[in-house]
Design a protein around this motif. Sequence first.
Motif, PDB file in Angstrom:
ATOM      1  N   CYS A   7       0.835  -1.204   0.000  1.00  0.00           N
ATOM      2  CA  CYS A   7       0.000   0.000   0.000  1.00  0.00           C
ATOM      3  C   CYS A   7       0.872   1.257   0.000  1.00  0.00           C
ATOM      4  O   CYS A   7       1.553   1.541   0.983  1.00  0.00           O
ATOM      5  CB  CYS A   7      -0.931   0.025   1.211  1.00  0.00           C
ATOM      6  SG  CYS A   7      -1.942   1.527   1.277  1.00  0.00           S
ATOM      7  N   PRO A   8       0.843   2.039  -1.089  1.00  0.00           N
ATOM      8  CA  PRO A   8       1.659   3.245  -1.149  1.00  0.00           C
ATOM      9  C   PRO A   8       0.980   4.462  -0.514  1.00  0.00           C
ATOM     10  O   PRO A   8       1.543   5.553  -0.517  1.00  0.00           O
ATOM     11  CB  PRO A   8       1.830   3.460  -2.655  1.00  0.00           C
ATOM     12  CG  PRO A   8       0.545   2.965  -3.218  1.00  0.00           C
ATOM     13  CD  PRO A   8       0.169   1.773  -2.358  1.00  0.00           C
ATOM     14  N   HIS A   9      -0.220   4.289   0.023  1.00  0.00           N
ATOM     15  CA  HIS A   9      -0.995   5.420   0.509  1.00  0.00           C
ATOM     16  C   HIS A   9      -0.913   5.633   2.020  1.00  0.00           C
ATOM     17  O   HIS A   9      -1.527   6.547   2.538  1.00  0.00           O
ATOM     18  CB  HIS A   9      -2.448   5.273   0.062  1.00  0.00           C
ATOM     19  CG  HIS A   9      -2.577   5.109  -1.411  1.00  0.00           C
ATOM     20  ND1 HIS A   9      -2.271   6.110  -2.314  1.00  0.00           N
ATOM     21  CD2 HIS A   9      -2.935   4.034  -2.156  1.00  0.00           C
ATOM     22  CE1 HIS A   9      -2.456   5.665  -3.538  1.00  0.00           C
ATOM     23  NE2 HIS A   9      -2.849   4.412  -3.478  1.00  0.00           N
ATOM     24  N   GLY A  10      -0.208   4.760   2.751  1.00  0.00           N
ATOM     25  CA  GLY A  10      -0.015   4.938   4.186  1.00  0.00           C
ATOM     26  C   GLY A  10      -1.213   4.570   5.037  1.00  0.00           C
ATOM     27  O   GLY A  10      -1.374   5.088   6.138  1.00  0.00           O
ATOM     28  N   VAL A  11      -2.047   3.663   4.548  1.00  0.00           N
ATOM     29  CA  VAL A  11      -3.232   3.240   5.285  1.00  0.00           C
ATOM     30  C   VAL A  11      -2.848   2.364   6.476  1.00  0.00           C
ATOM     31  O   VAL A  11      -3.446   2.449   7.537  1.00  0.00           O
ATOM     32  CB  VAL A  11      -4.219   2.498   4.348  1.00  0.00           C
ATOM     33  CG1 VAL A  11      -5.387   1.910   5.114  1.00  0.00           C
ATOM     34  CG2 VAL A  11      -4.701   3.438   3.251  1.00  0.00           C
ATOM     35  N   SER A  16       1.438   4.445  -8.849  1.00  0.00           N
ATOM     36  CA  SER A  16       1.989   3.837  -7.641  1.00  0.00           C
ATOM     37  C   SER A  16       1.908   2.329  -7.670  1.00  0.00           C
ATOM     38  O   SER A  16       2.480   1.664  -6.819  1.00  0.00           O
ATOM     39  CB  SER A  16       1.268   4.367  -6.404  1.00  0.00           C
ATOM     40  OG  SER A  16      -0.065   3.904  -6.399  1.00  0.00           O
ATOM     41  N   GLY A  17       1.165   1.771  -8.620  1.00  0.00           N
ATOM     42  CA  GLY A  17       1.030   0.317  -8.720  1.00  0.00           C
ATOM     43  C   GLY A  17       0.128  -0.277  -7.659  1.00  0.00           C
ATOM     44  O   GLY A  17       0.205  -1.442  -7.353  1.00  0.00           O
ATOM     45  N   CYS A  18      -0.770   0.542  -7.106  1.00  0.00           N
ATOM     46  CA  CYS A  18      -1.585   0.082  -5.986  1.00  0.00           C
ATOM     47  C   CYS A  18      -2.813  -0.727  -6.404  1.00  0.00           C
ATOM     48  O   CYS A  18      -3.402  -1.404  -5.586  1.00  0.00           O
ATOM     49  CB  CYS A  18      -2.029   1.260  -5.138  1.00  0.00           C
ATOM     50  SG  CYS A  18      -3.215   2.337  -5.941  1.00  0.00           S
TER      51      CYS A  18
END
Length: 95
Positions: free
Chosen positions: A24-28, A87-89
């Motif tokens: 997860c590149p979003h920091g969840v 981001s490839g998420c």
Amino acid sequence: MFKKWYPVIDFVKCTECGTCVEKCPHGVYAKEKAPTPVVIKPEKCIYKCHGCGNRCPVGAITYVGDNTGWTPPNGKSSDNVDCGCGSGCGCGGNC
């Protein structure tokens, strides 16, 4: 990002592999709790992103607010999902 969209972990199914936290590149997720997936910033989850759920090898992730018809891949990890956000998420470009 969207107050009623975030991942929910089924800890009965979860094997604590850490794939969701790592990808997860979003920091969840709390990186310091890895490999255990602990959602600490649900507001950072991208609306309609299924990136972590697509990568979960046991299908242990669902989403609050999901009415898209998406279902967990049931043990078939989709690690090469390209979401288009850069981001490839796996969010499908909904970042």
